[in-house]
Design a protein around this motif. Structure first.
Motif, short mmCIF file in Angstrom:
data_model
loop_
_atom_site.label_atom_id
_atom_site.label_comp_id
_atom_site.label_asym_id
_atom_site.label_seq_id
_atom_site.Cartn_x
_atom_site.Cartn_y
_atom_site.Cartn_z
N VAL A 34 -40.07 24.69 36.85
CA VAL A 34 -40.10 24.97 35.41
C VAL A 34 -40.29 26.47 35.21
N HIS A 35 -39.38 27.05 34.45
CA HIS A 35 -39.41 28.49 34.16
C HIS A 35 -39.38 28.69 32.64
N TYR A 36 -39.79 29.86 32.23
CA TYR A 36 -39.89 30.16 30.80
C TYR A 36 -39.26 31.51 30.49
N VAL A 37 -38.72 31.63 29.29
CA VAL A 37 -38.40 32.93 28.71
C VAL A 37 -39.20 33.03 27.42
N ALA A 38 -39.33 34.25 26.90
CA ALA A 38 -40.25 34.49 25.80
C ALA A 38 -39.88 33.77 24.51
N ALA A 39 -38.58 33.59 24.27
CA ALA A 39 -38.14 32.99 23.01
C ALA A 39 -36.69 32.53 23.15
N PRO A 40 -36.24 31.63 22.26
CA PRO A 40 -34.86 31.13 22.34
C PRO A 40 -33.80 32.20 22.08
N ASP A 41 -34.20 33.34 21.52
CA ASP A 41 -33.21 34.40 21.29
C ASP A 41 -33.23 35.45 22.41
N ASP A 42 -33.97 35.20 23.48
CA ASP A 42 -34.01 36.10 24.63
C ASP A 42 -32.78 35.82 25.51
N VAL A 43 -31.62 36.24 25.00
CA VAL A 43 -30.37 35.86 25.68
C VAL A 43 -30.26 36.49 27.07
N ASP A 44 -30.71 37.72 27.22
CA ASP A 44 -30.64 38.34 28.55
C ASP A 44 -31.55 37.62 29.54
N GLY A 45 -32.73 37.21 29.07
CA GLY A 45 -33.64 36.45 29.92
C GLY A 45 -33.05 35.11 30.33
N ILE A 46 -32.37 34.45 29.40
CA ILE A 46 -31.73 33.17 29.70
C ILE A 46 -30.64 33.37 30.76
N PHE B 130 -26.75 22.99 29.01
CA PHE B 130 -27.30 23.92 28.01
C PHE B 130 -27.45 23.15 26.70
N ASP B 131 -28.69 22.85 26.35
CA ASP B 131 -28.99 22.03 25.17
C ASP B 131 -29.97 22.79 24.28
N SER B 132 -29.53 23.50 23.28
CA SER B 132 -28.19 23.45 22.74
C SER B 132 -27.73 24.83 22.31
N VAL B 133 -26.41 25.00 22.33
CA VAL B 133 -25.80 26.25 21.88
C VAL B 133 -26.07 26.44 20.38
N THR B 134 -26.08 25.35 19.64
CA THR B 134 -26.36 25.43 18.20
C THR B 134 -27.74 26.03 17.94
N GLU B 135 -28.74 25.58 18.71
CA GLU B 135 -30.08 26.15 18.55
C GLU B 135 -30.12 27.62 18.96
N LEU B 136 -29.38 27.96 20.03
CA LEU B 136 -29.30 29.37 20.43
C LEU B 136 -28.74 30.21 19.28
N ALA B 137 -27.67 29.70 18.64
CA ALA B 137 -27.06 30.43 17.52
C ALA B 137 -28.03 30.54 16.34
N TYR B 138 -28.83 29.50 16.13
CA TYR B 138 -29.82 29.53 15.05
C TYR B 138 -30.82 30.67 15.26
N TYR B 139 -31.28 30.84 16.49
CA TYR B 139 -32.29 31.85 16.78
C TYR B 139 -31.70 33.24 17.00
N ALA B 140 -30.57 33.32 17.71
CA ALA B 140 -30.03 34.62 18.13
C ALA B 140 -28.83 35.07 17.30
N GLY B 141 -28.24 34.17 16.52
CA GLY B 141 -27.03 34.49 15.77
C GLY B 141 -25.79 33.99 16.50
N GLU B 142 -24.76 33.68 15.74
CA GLU B 142 -23.56 33.09 16.34
C GLU B 142 -22.83 34.05 17.27
N ARG B 143 -22.79 35.33 16.92
CA ARG B 143 -22.09 36.29 17.78
C ARG B 143 -22.79 36.38 19.14
N ALA B 144 -24.12 36.50 19.13
CA ALA B 144 -24.88 36.56 20.39
C ALA B 144 -24.72 35.27 21.18
N ALA B 145 -24.68 34.13 20.48
CA ALA B 145 -24.50 32.84 21.16
C ALA B 145 -23.14 32.77 21.84
#
Length: 192
Positions: free
Chosen positions: A91-103, A122-137
């Motif tokens: 089990v590993h962690y990153v700081a937040a769902p919008d930490d795309v580089d960490g992911i 990857f569950d889910s891309v939609t949640e990634l877009a919610y936190y980081a924005g669609e372009r970053a996702a």
């Protein structure tokens, strides 16, 4: 290297490097498809979760009788939400769902340190877009798809199509080798 797929209406096997987009309604029951993907013909797998915590992922794997000894979980929620967490080998962690580089770093590390037949969910891309924005996702998914190809692994990426504009959904679709479309009634159609 070929991988067996146990998802209805898909090819029996797909080559390493294949990435699959799971399109589903926001209320869709994706766990069955996800766990069938993970437990078949797999030496090790990584679940990247931007939607649930590691504890919830573990419960899902147990419920669907997936071999947890092969599992690595990347939890993107617990630190930001202030939940207690215990790092382990699996089990590993990153700081937040919008930490795309960490992911991306964690996925790359997993792919570099695991041999054989390796899968990523990857569950889910939609949640990634919610936190980081669609372009970053979109950029993150493209980076991950390229990593899967480079490491001869395969991946399944969840996207709730009701949440995104048609144009964005089409941009995501264009990144993938296969599409699994789950409707409200639980019916599956595919295109590979």
């Amino acid at each position: 290297m070929d991988y067996t797929l146990e998802i209805e209406n898909t090819p029996d096997t797909v080559p390493g490097g294949t990435s699959v987009l799971l399109l589903h309604p926001s209320t869709g029951e994706t766990d069955r498809i996800d766990t069938d993907f993970l437990k078949t013909d797999t030496d090790s797998f990584l679940v990247v979760s931007t939607r649930t915590t590691a504890r919830e992922v573990t419960q899902k794997l147990e419920y669907y009788d997936v071999d947890e000894s092969r599992a690595v979980i990347l939890d993107t929620l617990s630190i930001e939400r202030g939940y207690s967490r215990r790092s382990s080998d699996n089990v590993h962690y990153v700081a937040a769902p919008d930490d795309v580089d960490g992911i991306v770093r964690q996925v790359e590390r997993f792919l570099e340190t695991n041999d054989g037949k390796v899968r990523v969910s990857f569950d889910s891309v939609t949640e990634l877009a919610y936190y980081a924005g669609e372009r970053a996702a979109l950029e993150t998914v493209e980076r991950l798809v390229n990593l899967l190809e480079a490491h001869d692994a395969i991946g399944l990426f969840h996207l709730s199509e009701e949440v995104h504009d048609d144009e964005i959904v089409e941009q995501f679709r264009a990144l993938f080798d296969g599409i699994v479309d789950l409707d409200e009634a639980g019916n599956v159609t595919t295109a590979f």
